[in-house]
Design an enzyme around this catalytic site. Structure first.
Site, PDB file in Angstrom:
ATOM      1  N   ASP A  72      -4.726  -3.496   5.406  1.00  0.00           N
ATOM      2  CA  ASP A  72      -5.118  -3.055   6.742  1.00  0.00           C
ATOM      3  C   ASP A  72      -6.610  -3.145   7.012  1.00  0.00           C
ATOM      4  O   ASP A  72      -7.037  -3.136   8.145  1.00  0.00           O
ATOM      5  CB  ASP A  72      -4.644  -1.610   6.994  1.00  0.00           C
ATOM      6  CG  ASP A  72      -5.157  -0.640   5.936  1.00  0.00           C
ATOM      7  OD1 ASP A  72      -5.973  -1.053   5.091  1.00  0.00           O
ATOM      8  OD2 ASP A  72      -4.732   0.526   5.944  1.00  0.00           O
TER       9      ASP A  72
ATOM     10  N   ASP B  50      -9.387  -6.318   2.920  1.00  0.00           N
ATOM     11  CA  ASP B  50      -8.062  -6.805   2.512  1.00  0.00           C
ATOM     12  C   ASP B  50      -7.811  -8.239   2.961  1.00  0.00           C
ATOM     13  O   ASP B  50      -6.867  -8.886   2.491  1.00  0.00           O
ATOM     14  CB  ASP B  50      -6.956  -5.917   3.115  1.00  0.00           C
ATOM     15  CG  ASP B  50      -6.919  -4.530   2.504  1.00  0.00           C
ATOM     16  OD1 ASP B  50      -7.351  -4.400   1.340  1.00  0.00           O
ATOM     17  OD2 ASP B  50      -6.474  -3.597   3.175  1.00  0.00           O
TER      18      ASP B  50
ATOM     19  N   ASP C 228       0.842  -1.188   0.000  1.00  0.00           N
ATOM     20  CA  ASP C 228       0.000   0.000   0.000  1.00  0.00           C
ATOM     21  C   ASP C 228       0.881   1.244   0.000  1.00  0.00           C
ATOM     22  O   ASP C 228       1.973   1.241   0.586  1.00  0.00           O
ATOM     23  CB  ASP C 228      -0.888   0.031   1.245  1.00  0.00           C
ATOM     24  CG  ASP C 228      -1.954  -1.043   1.215  1.00  0.00           C
ATOM     25  OD1 ASP C 228      -2.505  -1.285   0.135  1.00  0.00           O
ATOM     26  OD2 ASP C 228      -2.213  -1.640   2.273  1.00  0.00           O
TER      27      ASP C 228
END
Length: 835
Positions: free
Chosen positions: A579, A583, A308
């Site tokens: 997170d 996900d 990310d």
């Protein structure tokens, strides 16, 4: 809403005990001793010592029983260190809970939650204890753990002392330990913890499912079984041959026991237990928490890191850098005087109204700081308004809305914020207005800013609509947020490139924003894959496209799973960060799922194999480096174990078969095990990483840790040492007395053993460099070994027990020289080509 005080919480914890179910306790030293006493090596030592005592060999028996005590001591030290490491990890992996104490929100270990605590719940959290909801907005909980029904149930705030009900009902105020918050937020007062909770009373275990043994464990088990069967067969053969040839069946039995001890590969299970446990402890020092030990085995083979952008590559320290409203743009300077043009007042006002009252999200915190700086004494901050309804972010609409009841109006005020395209859709802008917004968004994104849009509406109805589209929104403006790149990221990217690891940045930002950040990080940003494009691709097309893409933008969380699957289908060993609740499937599907420890949800952490305690990409790179080091050191240790057992077993067997006097008896094997045990576990585990550990490509994930060239090289090392030691004994047996010849051969074997350790320390370093490289544990092992060897050779009492005669200095020097020479060919091979 001040919650308990620190003293009240401590008193409740002392009264009720920790908020944990029984189980998962550390092993006591008595348990470790009992497990050690059941090990085959220990039983063989006891059998040999008992035989010596039965046949009147008091000194030999007592010496062997002394070795038994030393073995127990070493085991307690090794296992104790492992248990402490596992215990530290267990404390770190304890679920966390956000509670209100002394009026402040603090995050504590779940086991420290007590009756009476106020627990703050949000989407993705595991409920840490049973409680009653006293405040909640859109709170939905999955109670399938207790009920078996996967449909989430709605929770409402309770009043007074509501009567208890069973789990699973809608519109009840009760939440239960272990259940999952799937939507909304709320605050609950804890009513029961640990075994007194609903899950404690029904005895449901919260532990993870029993995991299948790793490929390494299966491979090692097969190797141990093969060697053990071979050792048993050869021991029986030696017992029969010795007894028939010499008629001394007691000596034959002792020789058979010695050979069984020599061939028993009891160190392999120790290595498989100690290395991963201490490796996980070392990873925690690098801010990486290991939830699944087997992930360490895969970490060093990772070929693609999917990360990310926000908070992992960047600092997640959001600041509002630019405002756009009514066609005007303003660059924001937080250090400037507290004056903001009137054009932008409403934009800042509604960005705050669309945020949480006490925000955790860094972007919402940035909006609040902006308002406090510029609008502190204006009518645009509404601390006296009441939140009436909240519409949460959904995969279908990446926006959230808050409905407020103003104190001086009968109407409701609605504030919305989210992705610009979602807000544009809510406002039903015409083509011209959409083009103007898109141009402003593109300009901000090109400068690396994260862009959010804000809208407002009024509502006069009695009941709120089911969806936000039914409000009549007006577009207010755009906010551009800056999130600086972490300073260490460019260097971490270079390390990944050198290590043959491809980094793929995944973000929900616009392509222009993603491209700008990627360039700062040192990623190839020529080709950017957008979420819209990904959604139109087949699995085969995506697999082909992911071969070249390093930046993915406007990616929805559920699209991460397709990216992971495409990379895996192409043969890549994939690590994925995440997170959020959405996900979790991608984290579970990746070879190594990495959750965020700071901002991640409980669901993401539970699905992941590793947890980043500092949410920093550089920590992942350090973890990869440490994973490669752990794998290398395990490989070196296992090679050494096999290599060293060959000369020991050979010297227990061959002299007898050749009709020479026996060299090794059980006490000699026990002496050698005192060197092997700490060396293979603690000394090799403590070795530093090779200089080129991050300059070589990822290893083949399907390649065996201990097989192929590594296995044959270990066999060759062992045979080489056996040839030298056997030659030394053959020379000595014809020129020296039996005790002196045995001492000469044993000294050569001990020195060769130490030489094998140093030879296997490095793939490329010379033996001289290995001797000087720091490793305190290895130096201690070497010093103690040489001191014990000197005592066994020159202390009359011990020399008699070991059946030795003192060696003159010349013979001792020759034994040392031959021991070192036994690994010289291996050093020559390393100079030609690093192993």
């Amino acid at each position: 809403m001040n919650g308990l005080s620190a003293s009240e919480a401590a008193r409740a914890l002392a009264e009720d005990g920790p908020n944990a179910l029984p189980g998962g306790q550390r092993r006591t030293w008595l348990v470790i001793v009992w497990e050690t006493m059941r090990e085959p090596m220990f039983l063989l030592l006891l059998a040999a010592g008992t035989l010596y005592l039965i046949f009147g060999e008091l000194q030999e028996g007592l010496i062997l029983f002394g070795f038994v005590l030393v073995t127990i001591g070493l085991t307690l030290f090794q296992e104790g260190k492992t248990e402490r490491a596992i215990g530290a990890l267990r404390d770190l992996t304890s679920p966390r809970a956000l509670v209100i104490r002394d009026g402040q929100r603090v995050r504590i270990a779940g086991r420290e939650v007590v009756r009476g605590d106020l627990v703050v719940l949000a989407e993705g959290d595991r409920v840490p204890a049973d409680g009653v909801v006293i405040e909640g907005v859109g709170l939905m909980v999955d109670e399938s753990l207790l009920t078996g029904e996967a449909v989430p149930v709605n929770k409402m705030a309770g009043t007074g002392e509501p009567a208890p009900v069973r789990p699973g009902g809608d519109d009840t105020p009760f939440v239960y330990s272990g259940t999952l918050v799937v939507a909304g937020q709320g605050i609950a007062r804890v009513t029961a913890t640990g075994p007194r909770s609903e899950i404690g009373r029904i005895g449901t275990a919260l532990g993870t499912l029993a995991t299948e043994r790793s490929p390494l464990q299966k491979q090692t088990a097969r190797l141990i079984g093969t060697i053990a069967l071979l050792g048993l067969g050869l021991s029986l053969l030696l017992f029969v041959v010795y007894g028939v040839m010499r008629g001394d069946w007691l000596a034959a039995l002792l020789a058979g026991i010695a050979l069984a001890m020599a061939m028993l590969p009891e160190e392999y299970p120790v290595v498989l237990a100690v290395f991963p446990a201490l490796g996980a402890w070392r990873l925690s020092k690098e801010k990486v928490l290991t939830r699944r030990i087997n992930a360490i085995e895969t970490l060093g083979a990772t070929s693609v890191l999917c990360v990310d952008k926000t908070g992992t590559l960047t600092e997640n320290r959001m600041t509002v850098a630019r405002l756009w409203a009514g066609g005007d743009t303003l660059a924001v300077n937080a250090d400037a005087p507290a004056e903001l043009p009137e054009t932008f007042h409403v934009l800042v006002e509604f960005s705050i109204l669309a945020s949480e009252i006490d925000p955790f999200d860094p972007m919402e915190q940035a909006f609040q700081r902006l308002g406090e700086h510029f609008l502190a004494h204006t009518e645009h901050l509404h601390r006296d308004w009441t939140l009436a309804r909240q519409y949460c972010l959904t995969p279908q609409l990446r926006a959230k809305s808050h409905v407020w009841k103003a104190v001086d109006s009968d109407s409701y005020v609605v504030a919305a914020k989210g992705a610009p395209e979602a807000i544009v859709d809510l406002c039903h802008l015409d083509a011209g207005a959409q083009a103007g917004v898109a141009a402003a968004v593109e300009a901000m994104a090109a400068d690396g800013l994260r862009v959010l849009a804000v809208a407002r509406a009024r509502f006069d109805g009695a009941s709120f609509p089911a969806i936000e589209h039914d409000f009549d929104f007006d577009f207010v403006g755009l906010l551009g947020l800056a999130d600086p790149l972490r300073a260490e990221i460019p260097d971490a990217m270079r390390q990944c490139h050198d290590a043959g690891i491809r980094v793929v940045m995944i973000t929900g930002d616009y392509p222009a924003t993603a491209r700008a950040i990627a360039r700062q990080a040192g990623l190839d940003a020529l080709e950017v894959l957008s979420g819209d494009t990904l959604g139109e691709m087949s699995d085969g097309q995506l697999q082909a496209r992911m071969k070249a893409v390093s930046v993915c933008a406007r990616i929805a969380p559920e699209q991460k799973l397709r990216i992971v699957q495409a990379l895996k289908a192409d043969g890549e060993v994939t690590a994925m960060t995440g997170d959020g609740v959405n996900d979790a499937p991608a984290l579970k599907a990746a070879h190594v799922g990495i959750a965020m420890g700071g901002r991640g949800t409980d669901v993401a952490r539970e699905a992941a194999a590793l947890v980043l305690l500092d949410d920093n990409f550089a920590s992942i790179v350090r973890a990869v480096r440490l994973g490669r080091r752990i794998f290398d050191n395990m490989q070196k240790s296992m090679s050494y174990i096999l290599a060293v057992h060959i000369p020991i077993a050979g010297m227990a067997l061959l002299p007898v078969l050749l009709g020479w006097p026996a060299v090794l008896f059980p006490m000699h094997i026990a002496f050698l095990e005192l060197i092997i045990d700490p060396s293979c576990s603690l000394a090799f585990e403590n070795e530093e990483a090779e200089a080129d550990v991050m300059r070589r490509p990822p290893r083949d994930a399907n390649a065996r840790l201990f097989g192929g060239a590594t296995l044959w090289l270990a066999l060759l090392q062992g045979v080489g040492v056996l040839a030298v030691v056997m030659g030394a004994y053959g020379w000595a047996a014809h020129r020296l007395d039996e005790p002196e010849a045995r001492a000469f051969a044993f000294a050569t074997l001990v020195v060769a053993n130490l030489a094998l350790i140093y030879a296997n320390r490095s793939r490329a370093q010379s033996l001289l460099a290995a001797l000087t490289a720091p490793n305190p544990i290895l130096w201690i092992v070497t010093g103690v070994t040489l001191c014990l060897l000197a005592l066994a050779l020159y202390l009359p009492f011990l020399a008699g027990v070991f059946r030795f005669a003192p060696l003159p200095p010349g013979e001792l020097a020759a034994a040392f020289g031959l021991g070192l020479a036994s690994v010289a060919w291996f050093q020559f091979l390393k100079r030609i080509r690093p192993i």
